[in-house]
Structure formats: structure tokens, C-alpha cells
Design a protein around this motif. Sequence first.
Motif, short mmCIF file in Angstrom:
data_model
loop_
_atom_site.label_atom_id
_atom_site.label_comp_id
_atom_site.label_asym_id
_atom_site.label_seq_id
_atom_site.Cartn_x
_atom_site.Cartn_y
_atom_site.Cartn_z
N LEU A 196 -28.44 -33.64 -10.70
CA LEU A 196 -29.82 -34.02 -11.11
C LEU A 196 -30.88 -34.41 -9.96
O LEU A 196 -31.47 -33.29 -9.85
N LEU A 197 -29.69 -33.36 -8.99
CA LEU A 197 -30.85 -33.62 -7.29
C LEU A 197 -31.41 -32.27 -7.22
O LEU A 197 -32.54 -31.86 -6.75
N ASN A 198 -30.89 -31.26 -7.66
CA ASN A 198 -30.81 -29.89 -7.55
C ASN A 198 -32.12 -29.60 -8.28
O ASN A 198 -33.23 -29.28 -7.95
N LYS A 199 -32.30 -30.27 -9.44
CA LYS A 199 -32.93 -30.18 -10.63
C LYS A 199 -34.33 -31.25 -10.06
O LYS A 199 -35.38 -30.18 -9.92
N ARG A 200 -33.97 -31.67 -9.53
CA ARG A 200 -35.45 -32.70 -8.31
C ARG A 200 -36.06 -32.19 -8.07
O ARG A 200 -37.63 -31.88 -7.95
N CYS A 201 -34.96 -30.83 -6.78
CA CYS A 201 -35.71 -30.45 -5.93
C CYS A 201 -36.80 -29.15 -6.12
O CYS A 201 -37.84 -29.06 -5.80
N GLN A 202 -35.83 -28.22 -7.06
CA GLN A 202 -36.62 -27.80 -7.89
C GLN A 202 -37.97 -27.92 -7.89
O GLN A 202 -39.05 -26.92 -7.89
N LEU A 203 -38.36 -28.55 -9.46
CA LEU A 203 -39.20 -29.40 -9.72
C LEU A 203 -40.68 -29.59 -8.80
O LEU A 203 -41.62 -29.56 -8.63
N VAL A 204 -40.14 -30.50 -7.82
CA VAL A 204 -40.67 -30.80 -6.50
C VAL A 204 -41.31 -29.30 -6.19
O VAL A 204 -42.75 -29.15 -5.78
N LEU A 205 -40.24 -28.16 -5.61
CA LEU A 205 -40.78 -26.78 -4.85
C LEU A 205 -41.67 -26.80 -5.77
O LEU A 205 -42.57 -25.38 -5.06
N ALA A 206 -41.33 -25.96 -6.89
CA ALA A 206 -42.08 -25.58 -8.31
C ALA A 206 -43.63 -26.50 -8.26
O ALA A 206 -45.03 -25.16 -7.75
N LYS A 207 -44.16 -27.60 -7.99
CA LYS A 207 -45.22 -28.25 -8.07
C LYS A 207 -45.80 -28.12 -6.15
O LYS A 207 -46.93 -27.23 -6.63
N LEU A 208 -44.89 -27.97 -5.40
CA LEU A 208 -45.70 -27.47 -4.00
C LEU A 208 -45.86 -25.79 -4.20
O LEU A 208 -47.61 -25.96 -3.57
N ARG A 209 -45.45 -25.22 -4.67
CA ARG A 209 -46.27 -23.81 -4.76
C ARG A 209 -47.13 -23.88 -5.54
O ARG A 209 -48.01 -23.26 -5.59
N ARG A 210 -47.15 -24.41 -6.63
CA ARG A 210 -48.02 -23.81 -7.64
C ARG A 210 -49.58 -24.62 -7.07
O ARG A 210 -50.46 -24.38 -7.42
N GLU A 211 -49.10 -26.15 -6.69
CA GLU A 211 -51.19 -26.79 -6.70
C GLU A 211 -51.17 -26.33 -5.11
O GLU A 211 -52.25 -26.82 -4.46
N HIS A 212 -50.32 -25.89 -3.85
CA HIS A 212 -50.59 -26.01 -2.15
C HIS A 212 -49.49 -24.88 -1.78
O HIS A 212 -50.78 -24.74 -0.30
N LEU A 213 -48.93 -23.57 -2.35
CA LEU A 213 -48.55 -22.32 -1.73
C LEU A 213 -49.04 -21.84 -2.05
O LEU A 213 -48.73 -20.31 -1.78
N LYS A 214 -50.18 -21.67 -3.29
CA LYS A 214 -50.64 -20.26 -4.36
C LYS A 214 -51.45 -19.34 -3.81
O LYS A 214 -50.82 -18.39 -3.57
N PHE A 215 -51.89 -19.68 -2.78
CA PHE A 215 -52.80 -18.42 -1.56
C PHE A 215 -51.58 -17.88 -1.17
O PHE A 215 -50.98 -17.24 -0.82
N LEU A 216 -50.07 -18.78 -0.35
CA LEU A 216 -49.30 -17.64 0.24
C LEU A 216 -48.50 -16.77 -0.73
O LEU A 216 -47.69 -15.21 -0.79
N ASP A 217 -48.47 -17.43 -1.80
CA ASP A 217 -48.11 -16.31 -2.93
C ASP A 217 -48.62 -15.06 -3.40
O ASP A 217 -48.36 -13.99 -3.23
N ASP A 218 -49.86 -15.06 -3.41
CA ASP A 218 -50.97 -14.11 -3.65
C ASP A 218 -51.21 -13.00 -2.40
O ASP A 218 -52.12 -12.50 -2.69
#
Length: 430
Positions: free
Chosen positions: A386-408
Amino acid sequence: MPPSPVPELPQELIDRIIDHVAAEFEDWPGENLSQCALVSRSFRLRSQMYIFLSMVIRGGSQRRKEMIKDFLDIIQCNHNIAHYVEELRIDYTAHDHSWIAQDADFVAVMEKISERPLRKLIFAADLKTNDTCETLPFEPPKPLLDHFFLPFITPFITSLSLRQLLDVPIDALTTCVNLTDLELLHVELKLPEEGEISRSRPLKLQRLVHRLAQGALHALLELTSDGSSAALDVSQLRSFTVYTDELGGLQFEQEIIDISCGTLEELYLITMQTIANEQFRGTVNLKNAPRLRLLHAHVLFPKGGLSSICRTLSTIRARSLDTLFIDAKIGYCDLSYPEVILEANWTRFCSQVTRVMSGKGSGFELRMTYSFRDMMNMELQHCEALLNKRCQLVLAKLRREHLKFLDDHPYFSFTISHAIDFDQFFRRRL
């Protein structure tokens, strides 16, 4: 017709196979390499070189004696084995350490090993057998120096690691004439009396690691009472690691960075005991370190860790870093949940990251390490999943909403991951 003989592999290819196995299973290579050694004679030599590269001596008196006797038997059957040993680790206890200078079998082993000098010594207190102790005294000091360090260690080694030790004679370090790599982890030195100061030249270090050892470093770096040179020379330091435990800032470490600024290539700011370290707000000024290529830093959330690392990044020259690793540590100072990482000022952070990365095959990695200590609100059987799933969701949101510029970003790679650090009591319950 008899079957055609299977052609033998070239020795160069066999050696590369063994090298790959050793690198792939670096943390625990022994079992795999032991199997390789049994394949054929052509596999044996290089496998044994890795198997016996490091020698570890620990355990109670009976187990330790058996280990030493077994190894002595091995090298008496095959003298080359002793020449493979490059690193020696000794973990000693408060109850039994005189053997280091007195055990005849151990002395015989060291005489054989020293025919091809050691490269590294790790000398540590074995705290597993001393649960109430954080450190152990270095004793008996004179026999250890005269019968172990001086004949077998100090003339040869280039790397020394001292861990959880008190009253270490300064000569245990200063007489290591070839030393370039020094680790002091929770170490206190015993300084010589007036007039007994060693006259050896300063040790020119290239790598320095310290944790809870500011006093020892102060003694080694400052001028002696009669005006002669310090015991250490850090002006050519290439790698510097600081454990920030129980530090309120990095003023002393800044002095070392300023001295070594012309050669410093790697800086590691590591936090281990973060529960006791919640007041740390350390930043360093790296504007005068033009050769810095790697920064590895732990930052504490939610107590201003991201703003601190941004201040450090702002002092680094543009387009200079090849490697940047940030470990965001959550839940160590309080009972914060993974979602707290979303509240930081990631816009400013991303701006600094894109400014300092060199773009020449460089890479940025962000890891979130979450310390789970809330044992009341999670069923044990399912908590890790459950904790692994929770952390994965948090990081996915962080990447999508705050770190997209680094992905690009086209000039450097960006990876993001997480780890869960369970409370020790909770881990036992698991």
C-alpha cells in the motif's frame, strides 16, 4: 563418430565474464563467484581474485579464531591467495581486542598479506555485540600501534576508514605515509603530549569523509603548537563527503571546501540520523569550485530542505554539473506523509537544476525516501504494498504537475524513484 570437442573460450572473454559477475553482484558476490570458480581452471584464477579481494574479521572469539585459522590454511595451500587481499576490515568488541596484536595465526596471515601490501583498512567498533555503546575506545593503543598498525598497515595503505572509535592515537593516521583516502566516522583522536608531535609531512588527501568527527579534523588540519605544518593537506581534495548528523550548519565544512576549491569534483551532503537532525539548515557556497561535476545531497521535508538546496545550487556555475542526485527525506523529523513533497517550491528548484546541468550526457535523479513510523493505522500484511502504491501516485502527480519541464528538457536525463524506510521496531513486526 565421437563428438567434436567444445572450443575453449578465449581467456580475455572469460575474464570479462567474471568482471561482469563481480560488478553485477557487487554487494554480495561471493556465492556467484564461488560457482564461477568451479566451472574450470580458466575461470578459477580471476574468480578467486574477486572472492579474496576483501577480508572481513568479526564475531565472537571462537568464531573469529576459526575464520583466521581457515584462511591461514587456505593461503598455506595456495600462497597466491594472500596476494589477492587488498582490503581488510576488522570489527572488534569491547570484550576482546588484544588478539589483534597477540594472535599468532593472525600475525602469520598479516605477514603473508603484507608481501603484497594492503590498499585499504577498515577498523571499526563492532557495536552489534555492544548494544548500549555508540563508540568503543581504541585500546590497548601501544600494542595495536607497535604490532599491527606500524608493521602491516601504515607503510602501505592508501585508504583508511576508522569508525565509532575513541582515543585513537594520532600516529595511527599520520604515519600512513601513502594515505590519500580518509574516512572518520564518529571518531575522537588522542592528541600527543607537548614535544611528542610527529614530524611527518602532511598527508595529501584526495578523498575525505567525516561524520561526527569535527574535533578530530580540527586537530589534524590546524597548525601544531610549534608552528610546523598540519597533519592533513586538503588543498588537492577531489571528493568530500559530509554526514550532517547533529550539525546545525556547514561553516567548518565550508572552510575545507574553500581550501580545496581548485580541485574539488564531488560533494556529498548525507543525512542518516535525521530524527536528531531536524534543525539542520546547512548550505554551502560553491562559486569558487569550477571543477565540481557531481553533487549528491539529502534534503529534509517539510522543514525548508528544498529552499536550502536551492540556495546551494544558486552558487554553482552554470552548465557545470554532470551528475545531480537529490534524496528528499520525508517523515524523519515528524509524522509527515508522502504528499508533503507536493507543497514545496518546485518552480524555483527546476530553474536551478536546468541552469547548473552541463548538458553533456549529464543526469539528474530525484529520489523520495519516506520513513514510515505510524504503526497504528496500517495493517502489517499489506502495508508495504500500500505504501509503495501511495508513493508511486504521489511521484506521478509531482512529475506531472511540477516537474514536467525537466521531462521535456533535451540536454540531460531525468529519473525519479522512491524508497520506504521502515521504523526498526515496525520492521521487526513485519
